[in-house]
Design a protein around this motif. Structure first.
Motif, PDB file in Angstrom:
ATOM      1  N   PRO A  53      -3.526  -3.131  -7.663  1.00 35.51           N
ATOM      2  CA  PRO A  53      -2.923  -2.135  -8.557  1.00 35.51           C
ATOM      3  C   PRO A  53      -1.460  -2.448  -8.832  1.00 35.51           C
ATOM      4  O   PRO A  53      -0.845  -3.271  -8.148  1.00 35.51           O
ATOM      5  CB  PRO A  53      -3.076  -0.830  -7.762  1.00 35.51           C
ATOM      6  CG  PRO A  53      -3.095  -1.269  -6.327  1.00 35.51           C
ATOM      7  CD  PRO A  53      -3.806  -2.580  -6.328  1.00 35.51           C
ATOM      8  N   LYS A  54      -0.912  -1.767  -9.814  1.00 34.20           N
ATOM      9  CA  LYS A  54       0.496  -1.964 -10.163  1.00 34.20           C
ATOM     10  C   LYS A  54       1.422  -1.051  -9.371  1.00 34.20           C
ATOM     11  O   LYS A  54       2.609  -1.336  -9.232  1.00 34.20           O
ATOM     12  CB  LYS A  54       0.696  -1.740 -11.665  1.00 34.20           C
ATOM     13  CG  LYS A  54      -0.021  -2.759 -12.531  1.00 34.20           C
ATOM     14  CD  LYS A  54       0.238  -2.506 -14.016  1.00 34.20           C
ATOM     15  CE  LYS A  54      -0.459  -3.540 -14.881  1.00 34.20           C
ATOM     16  NZ  LYS A  54      -0.220  -3.305 -16.334  1.00 34.20           N
ATOM     17  N   THR A  55       0.883   0.071  -8.875  1.00 28.36           N
ATOM     18  CA  THR A  55       1.670   0.998  -8.065  1.00 28.36           C
ATOM     19  C   THR A  55       0.821   1.459  -6.885  1.00 28.36           C
ATOM     20  O   THR A  55      -0.408   1.434  -6.942  1.00 28.36           O
ATOM     21  CB  THR A  55       2.120   2.228  -8.872  1.00 28.36           C
ATOM     22  OG1 THR A  55       0.958   2.926  -9.350  1.00 28.36           O
ATOM     23  CG2 THR A  55       2.989   1.818 -10.042  1.00 28.36           C
ATOM     24  N   ILE A  56       1.479   1.940  -5.822  1.00 27.41           N
ATOM     25  CA  ILE A  56       0.754   2.401  -4.643  1.00 27.41           C
ATOM     26  C   ILE A  56       1.203   3.792  -4.205  1.00 27.41           C
ATOM     27  O   ILE A  56       0.491   4.487  -3.487  1.00 27.41           O
ATOM     28  CB  ILE A  56       0.900   1.394  -3.475  1.00 27.41           C
ATOM     29  CG1 ILE A  56      -0.167   1.654  -2.387  1.00 27.41           C
ATOM     30  CG2 ILE A  56       2.311   1.446  -2.881  1.00 27.41           C
ATOM     31  CD1 ILE A  56      -1.576   1.443  -2.824  1.00 27.41           C
ATOM     32  N   VAL A  57       2.376   4.233  -4.637  1.00 27.27           N
ATOM     33  CA  VAL A  57       2.869   5.570  -4.296  1.00 27.27           C
ATOM     34  C   VAL A  57       2.560   6.498  -5.461  1.00 27.27           C
ATOM     35  O   VAL A  57       2.996   6.256  -6.591  1.00 27.27           O
ATOM     36  CB  VAL A  57       4.384   5.554  -3.996  1.00 27.27           C
ATOM     37  CG1 VAL A  57       4.886   6.973  -3.716  1.00 27.27           C
ATOM     38  CG2 VAL A  57       4.667   4.655  -2.794  1.00 27.27           C
ATOM     39  N   LEU A 106     -12.854  -0.188  -2.505  1.00 28.67           N
ATOM     40  CA  LEU A 106     -11.845  -1.031  -3.149  1.00 28.67           C
ATOM     41  C   LEU A 106     -10.652  -1.174  -2.212  1.00 28.67           C
ATOM     42  O   LEU A 106     -10.110  -0.178  -1.724  1.00 28.67           O
ATOM     43  CB  LEU A 106     -11.416  -0.415  -4.476  1.00 28.67           C
ATOM     44  CG  LEU A 106     -12.553  -0.075  -5.447  1.00 28.67           C
ATOM     45  CD1 LEU A 106     -11.986   0.434  -6.766  1.00 28.67           C
ATOM     46  CD2 LEU A 106     -13.460  -1.273  -5.690  1.00 28.67           C
ATOM     47  N   VAL A 107     -10.260  -2.393  -1.969  1.00 24.58           N
ATOM     48  CA  VAL A 107      -9.206  -2.710  -1.012  1.00 24.58           C
ATOM     49  C   VAL A 107      -7.953  -3.132  -1.773  1.00 24.58           C
ATOM     50  O   VAL A 107      -7.944  -4.160  -2.455  1.00 24.58           O
ATOM     51  CB  VAL A 107      -9.661  -3.843  -0.056  1.00 24.58           C
ATOM     52  CG1 VAL A 107      -8.578  -4.141   0.975  1.00 24.58           C
ATOM     53  CG2 VAL A 107     -10.974  -3.469   0.627  1.00 24.58           C
ATOM     54  N   LYS A 108      -6.899  -2.347  -1.653  1.00 26.00           N
ATOM     55  CA  LYS A 108      -5.669  -2.605  -2.403  1.00 26.00           C
ATOM     56  C   LYS A 108      -4.793  -3.586  -1.617  1.00 26.00           C
ATOM     57  O   LYS A 108      -3.888  -3.207  -0.876  1.00 26.00           O
ATOM     58  CB  LYS A 108      -4.940  -1.284  -2.670  1.00 26.00           C
ATOM     59  CG  LYS A 108      -5.803  -0.285  -3.444  1.00 26.00           C
ATOM     60  CD  LYS A 108      -5.114   1.054  -3.623  1.00 26.00           C
ATOM     61  CE  LYS A 108      -6.023   2.063  -4.299  1.00 26.00           C
ATOM     62  NZ  LYS A 108      -5.377   3.391  -4.459  1.00 26.00           N
ATOM     63  N   LYS A 109      -5.081  -4.869  -1.810  1.00 25.42           N
ATOM     64  CA  LYS A 109      -4.499  -5.918  -0.965  1.00 25.42           C
ATOM     65  C   LYS A 109      -2.980  -6.011  -1.048  1.00 25.42           C
ATOM     66  O   LYS A 109      -2.320  -6.484  -0.126  1.00 25.42           O
ATOM     67  CB  LYS A 109      -5.128  -7.279  -1.333  1.00 25.42           C
ATOM     68  CG  LYS A 109      -6.623  -7.339  -1.067  1.00 25.42           C
ATOM     69  CD  LYS A 109      -6.941  -7.219   0.426  1.00 25.42           C
ATOM     70  CE  LYS A 109      -6.622  -8.453   1.215  1.00 25.42           C
ATOM     71  NZ  LYS A 109      -7.542  -9.571   0.950  1.00 25.42           N
TER      72      LYS A 109
END
Length: 356
Positions: A53-57, A106-109
């Motif tokens: 993804p482009k963001t995580i927060v 889905l794993v957000k590496k």
């Protein structure tokens, strides 16, 4: 249980994704032709897919949720809690809110890198970020991928206020990091304990830590000086609604600082998933439970109204409020979780801050 019950899973079917134009159905004659006697048509294996993804927060806009920002290293959750309101979010990724939510993870590496980038932004203000505002950050996948641990290292590096919500004892693996955050008064952990009855836990939350393990987790964390809140959520009429006082008593004895709760609501596809599940697992209670859930939400299984959707309304909801009030007064009197300290992060980003 019926013969077609899928052990180890919460949802017993895949429901239609509302964003998909075509609906997939299973042809019984085709399955009979394809599978030999004794073979399972349902593949119960969990699959993991790397995503970037482009963001995580994530900014949390709901006034009913006591957090401003959340962080979720995984999408989908193998814990399989049948009541989970987050199941609907899996539809945005092209999957079903039913079995797919538990089987397609889905794993957000790049989560740790994205988190550090967030903290390097000049305009970022140190408001608590809560791990698992969506799916459990300590679900089974974490044992392999360790994305939560790597993100916690970033939180400690920047001395940032951190919240964790989980129902998995794997959180104890990261005690070394949590201890350091606790010294800075920058950590709060919420452990979800929905029942004290192991059989109830097995059917509601099939791949979660046992109740015994969760109580031990609360005890170990508090012994290490880490403030713990317990979430008795959701309250489901006639399934765990009779356990409020026993649960609060049990968690108070292992050191919990506070408790919170919500009333179950079956939003979106969850209604169909829950109905199918309860008719297979608790057929004698099904109609009674569903009717009482409706009574808590103005005659519907769901309520989207802010202010009432999490706590419900009506006589049953009032009884739940009274029970928690009595339980807190009896078992948690004078206990309170203090506010987290944001000054460490501010000093780290701007050494001149301490002059003020």
């Amino acid at each position: 249980m019926p013969n077609n019950y899928i052990k180890g899973r919460g949802a017993q079917q895949n429901v239609h994704n509302k964003f998909e134009k075509l609906q997939h159905t299973t042809d019984a004659e085709f399955l009979e032709y394809c599978f030999k006697e004794g073979e399972e048509a349902n593949d119960v294996k969990t699959r993991f897919q790397d995503v970037f993804p482009k963001t995580i927060v994530n900014k949390v806009t709901s006034p009913d949720v006591a957090m401003e920002y959340s962080l979720n290293p995984y999408q989908g959750c193998e814990h399989g809690c049948i009541y989970c309101y987050v199941r609907n979010s899996h539809e945005y990724w092209g999957y079903s809110a039913g079995l797919d939510f538990e089987k397609q993870i889905l794993v957000k590496k790049n989560a740790p890198q994205l988190l550090e980038q967030k903290f390097q932004q000049k305009k970022w203000e140190p408001t608590a970020i809560v791990f698992s505002g969506n799916t459990d950050c300590y679900q089974p996948a974490e044992k392999k991928y360790q994305l939560t641990r790597e993100c916690l290292k970033v939180m400690l590096k920047y001395k940032h206020p951190t919240g964790i919500i989980t129902k998995n004892s794997l959180v104890l693996r990261d005690l070394d990091i949590l201890r350091e955050l606790a010294k800075l008064n920058c950590i709060r952990v919420s452990i979800s304990i929905t029942s004290l009855e192991e059989e109830t836990r097995r059917i509601l939350e099939p791949r979660t830590a046992t109740i015994k393990q969760r109580l031990k987790t609360v005890e170990k964390l508090t012994a290490e000086g880490i403030p713990v809140n317990v979430m008795v959520a959701p309250i489901i009429p006639f399934i765990n609604s009779h356990e409020i006082l026993p649960i609060v008593k049990a968690v108070s004895e292992v050191g919990a600082y506070s408790v919170g709760y919500t009333i179950v609501r079956l939003n979106g596809a969850i209604a169909e998933i829950f109905k199918d599940w309860i008719e297979k697992t608790l057929p004698d209670k099904a109609e009674r439970v569903l009717h009482q859930i409706e009574a808590c939400h103005g005659g519907n299984l769901n309520d989207n109204r802010f202010g009432t959707r999490m706590k419900g309304e009506g006589e049953f909801s009032k009884q739940i409020v009274q029970q928690f009030r009595i339980a807190k007064r009896k078992y948690l009197k004078n206990r309170k979780i203090p506010e987290m300290d944001t000054s460490h992060y501010l000093q780290l980003k701007n050494p001149q801050y301490k002059l003020f």
